[in-house]
Write a protein that holds these residues in place. Structure first.
Motif, PDB file in Angstrom:
ATOM      1  N   ALA A  80      32.221  18.573  33.345  1.00 49.24           N
ATOM      2  CA  ALA A  80      31.716  19.945  33.460  1.00 49.24           C
ATOM      3  C   ALA A  80      31.963  20.501  34.857  1.00 49.24           C
ATOM      4  O   ALA A  80      32.358  21.659  35.017  1.00 49.24           O
ATOM      5  CB  ALA A  80      30.228  19.987  33.115  1.00 49.24           C
ATOM      6  N   VAL A  81      31.768  19.673  35.878  1.00 47.91           N
ATOM      7  CA  VAL A  81      32.014  20.102  37.256  1.00 47.91           C
ATOM      8  C   VAL A  81      33.508  20.364  37.461  1.00 47.91           C
ATOM      9  O   VAL A  81      33.905  21.381  38.033  1.00 47.91           O
ATOM     10  CB  VAL A  81      31.492  19.051  38.264  1.00 47.91           C
ATOM     11  CG1 VAL A  81      31.970  19.343  39.671  1.00 47.91           C
ATOM     12  CG2 VAL A  81      29.976  18.983  38.210  1.00 47.91           C
ATOM     13  N   TRP A  83      35.817  21.179  35.315  1.00 52.31           N
ATOM     14  CA  TRP A  83      36.378  22.268  34.511  1.00 52.31           C
ATOM     15  C   TRP A  83      35.540  23.545  34.560  1.00 52.31           C
ATOM     16  O   TRP A  83      35.770  24.466  33.784  1.00 52.31           O
ATOM     17  CB  TRP A  83      36.514  21.798  33.059  1.00 52.31           C
ATOM     18  CG  TRP A  83      37.643  20.821  32.896  1.00 52.31           C
ATOM     19  CD1 TRP A  83      37.591  19.478  33.037  1.00 52.31           C
ATOM     20  CD2 TRP A  83      38.991  21.142  32.581  1.00 52.31           C
ATOM     21  NE1 TRP A  83      38.824  18.934  32.824  1.00 52.31           N
ATOM     22  CE2 TRP A  83      39.712  19.930  32.532  1.00 52.31           C
ATOM     23  CE3 TRP A  83      39.670  22.331  32.318  1.00 52.31           C
ATOM     24  CZ2 TRP A  83      41.064  19.874  32.251  1.00 52.31           C
ATOM     25  CZ3 TRP A  83      41.024  22.272  32.034  1.00 52.31           C
ATOM     26  CH2 TRP A  83      41.707  21.049  32.002  1.00 52.31           C
ATOM     27  N   LYS A  84      34.592  23.644  35.491  1.00 54.57           N
ATOM     28  CA  LYS A  84      33.668  24.787  35.504  1.00 54.57           C
ATOM     29  C   LYS A  84      34.363  26.139  35.675  1.00 54.57           C
ATOM     30  O   LYS A  84      33.881  27.152  35.192  1.00 54.57           O
ATOM     31  CB  LYS A  84      32.594  24.599  36.567  1.00 54.57           C
ATOM     32  CG  LYS A  84      33.092  24.733  37.973  1.00 54.57           C
ATOM     33  CD  LYS A  84      31.986  24.573  38.980  1.00 54.57           C
ATOM     34  CE  LYS A  84      32.606  24.774  40.346  1.00 54.57           C
ATOM     35  NZ  LYS A  84      32.071  24.052  41.379  1.00 54.57           N
ATOM     36  N   ASP A  85      35.493  26.178  36.356  1.00 54.61           N
ATOM     37  CA  ASP A  85      36.190  27.448  36.592  1.00 54.61           C
ATOM     38  C   ASP A  85      37.225  27.773  35.514  1.00 54.61           C
ATOM     39  O   ASP A  85      37.920  28.779  35.613  1.00 54.61           O
ATOM     40  CB  ASP A  85      36.883  27.417  37.960  1.00 54.61           C
ATOM     41  CG  ASP A  85      35.880  27.288  39.094  1.00 54.61           C
ATOM     42  OD1 ASP A  85      34.747  27.795  38.936  1.00 54.61           O
ATOM     43  OD2 ASP A  85      36.228  26.680  40.123  1.00 54.61           O
TER      44      ASP A  85
END
Length: 118
Positions: A80-81, A83-85
Protein backbone atom coordinates in the motif's frame (compact mmCIF):
# COMPACT_ATOMS: atom_id res chain seq x y z
CA UNK A 1 8.09 -41.49 -29.40
CA UNK A 2 5.29 -39.03 -28.63
CA UNK A 3 5.53 -36.35 -25.96
CA UNK A 4 3.61 -36.78 -22.74
CA UNK A 5 0.78 -34.35 -22.20
CA UNK A 6 -2.02 -33.62 -19.78
CA UNK A 7 -5.36 -31.97 -20.40
CA UNK A 8 -6.28 -29.48 -17.69
CA UNK A 9 -9.92 -28.50 -17.27
CA UNK A 10 -9.88 -24.90 -16.07
CA UNK A 11 -12.47 -23.42 -13.68
CA UNK A 12 -14.11 -21.56 -16.59
CA UNK A 13 -14.76 -24.88 -18.39
CA UNK A 14 -12.05 -24.53 -21.05
CA UNK A 15 -9.45 -27.26 -21.48
CA UNK A 16 -5.76 -26.48 -21.70
CA UNK A 17 -3.40 -29.08 -23.16
CA UNK A 18 0.05 -28.99 -21.56
CA UNK A 19 3.08 -30.96 -22.66
CA UNK A 20 5.57 -32.30 -20.16
CA UNK A 21 8.51 -34.59 -19.71
CA UNK A 22 7.38 -38.17 -19.09
CA UNK A 23 9.36 -38.23 -15.84
CA UNK A 24 7.24 -35.43 -14.35
CA UNK A 25 4.15 -37.62 -14.63
CA UNK A 26 5.92 -40.94 -14.00
CA UNK A 27 7.70 -39.76 -10.83
CA UNK A 28 4.65 -38.09 -9.27
CA UNK A 29 3.59 -40.18 -6.28
CA UNK A 30 0.08 -38.65 -6.03
CA UNK A 31 -2.77 -39.85 -8.23
CA UNK A 32 -3.97 -36.54 -9.70
CA UNK A 33 -6.15 -37.99 -12.43
CA UNK A 34 -9.55 -36.23 -12.48
CA UNK A 35 -8.74 -34.42 -9.24
CA UNK A 36 -8.28 -30.75 -8.42
CA UNK A 37 -4.58 -29.89 -8.57
CA UNK A 38 -2.36 -26.83 -8.56
CA UNK A 39 0.44 -26.78 -11.06
CA UNK A 40 3.11 -24.50 -12.44
CA UNK A 41 3.13 -24.10 -16.18
CA UNK A 42 5.19 -22.13 -18.66
CA UNK A 43 3.21 -20.77 -21.61
CA UNK A 44 2.94 -17.97 -24.12
CA UNK A 45 0.14 -15.54 -23.17
CA UNK A 46 -1.62 -13.31 -25.67
CA UNK A 47 -2.46 -10.10 -23.83
CA UNK A 48 -5.17 -9.16 -26.32
CA UNK A 49 -7.09 -12.44 -26.52
CA UNK A 50 -5.99 -13.67 -23.06
CA UNK A 51 -5.30 -17.10 -24.54
CA UNK A 52 -2.45 -19.42 -23.63
CA UNK A 53 -0.47 -21.46 -26.14
CA UNK A 54 2.51 -23.80 -26.11
CA UNK A 55 1.80 -24.64 -22.47
CA UNK A 56 4.33 -26.82 -20.70
CA UNK A 57 3.86 -28.44 -17.28
CA UNK A 58 6.84 -27.54 -15.10
CA UNK A 59 5.78 -29.09 -11.80
CA UNK A 60 2.93 -29.87 -9.48
CA UNK A 61 2.60 -27.47 -6.54
CA UNK A 62 1.45 -28.60 -3.14
CA UNK A 63 -0.94 -26.00 -1.79
CA UNK A 64 -0.86 -25.11 1.88
CA UNK A 65 -4.25 -23.82 2.98
CA UNK A 66 -2.83 -21.98 5.99
CA UNK A 67 -2.01 -18.29 5.85
CA UNK A 68 0.63 -16.48 7.85
CA UNK A 69 -1.58 -13.55 8.92
CA UNK A 70 1.32 -11.46 10.23
CA UNK A 71 3.29 -11.80 6.99
CA UNK A 72 0.18 -11.05 4.91
CA UNK A 73 -0.57 -7.91 6.94
CA UNK A 74 3.06 -6.76 6.74
CA UNK A 75 3.21 -7.29 2.95
CA UNK A 76 -0.16 -5.60 2.41
CA UNK A 77 1.01 -2.53 4.35
CA UNK A 78 4.28 -2.46 2.44
CA UNK A 79 2.48 -2.73 -0.91
CA UNK A 80 0.00 0.00 0.00
CA UNK A 81 2.86 2.38 0.81
CA UNK A 82 4.75 1.52 -2.39
CA UNK A 83 1.69 1.95 -4.64
CA UNK A 84 -0.06 4.84 -2.83
CA UNK A 85 0.53 7.32 -5.68
CA UNK A 86 -0.70 4.93 -8.41
CA UNK A 87 -4.51 5.10 -8.77
CA UNK A 88 -4.73 2.12 -11.16
CA UNK A 89 -1.82 -0.34 -11.47
CA UNK A 90 -3.06 -1.87 -14.73
CA UNK A 91 -3.35 1.50 -16.45
CA UNK A 92 0.07 2.49 -15.11
CA UNK A 93 1.74 -0.63 -16.57
CA UNK A 94 -0.08 -0.20 -19.91
CA UNK A 95 1.10 3.41 -20.12
CA UNK A 96 4.68 2.27 -19.50
CA UNK A 97 4.26 -0.21 -22.37
CA UNK A 98 2.89 2.50 -24.65
CA UNK A 99 -0.63 1.08 -24.73
CA UNK A 100 -3.74 3.20 -24.48
CA UNK A 101 -6.26 0.60 -23.32
CA UNK A 102 -8.90 1.58 -20.78
CA UNK A 103 -9.45 -1.14 -18.21
CA UNK A 104 -11.95 -1.12 -15.36
CA UNK A 105 -10.45 -0.22 -11.98
CA UNK A 106 -10.65 -3.79 -10.67
CA UNK A 107 -8.57 -6.73 -11.81
CA UNK A 108 -9.03 -10.48 -11.44
CA UNK A 109 -6.51 -13.17 -10.55
CA UNK A 110 -6.52 -16.13 -12.91
CA UNK A 111 -5.75 -19.33 -11.06
CA UNK A 112 -4.22 -22.27 -12.92
CA UNK A 113 -5.93 -25.08 -11.09
CA UNK A 114 -8.13 -27.70 -12.62
CA UNK A 115 -8.93 -31.36 -12.93
CA UNK A 116 -6.32 -33.26 -14.89
CA UNK A 117 -6.59 -36.15 -17.29
CA UNK A 118 -3.60 -37.78 -18.92
Amino acid sequence: MTKANAHIKLPDGRTLKVTTERDVLRNDTVNRLYKLAMLRIKAEYNVLTRELRNARLVEFVEHASTVDEEALTRLTRRGAVAWKDVPNATTWVDELRGLSVNYPTTTSLICMTGAMSV
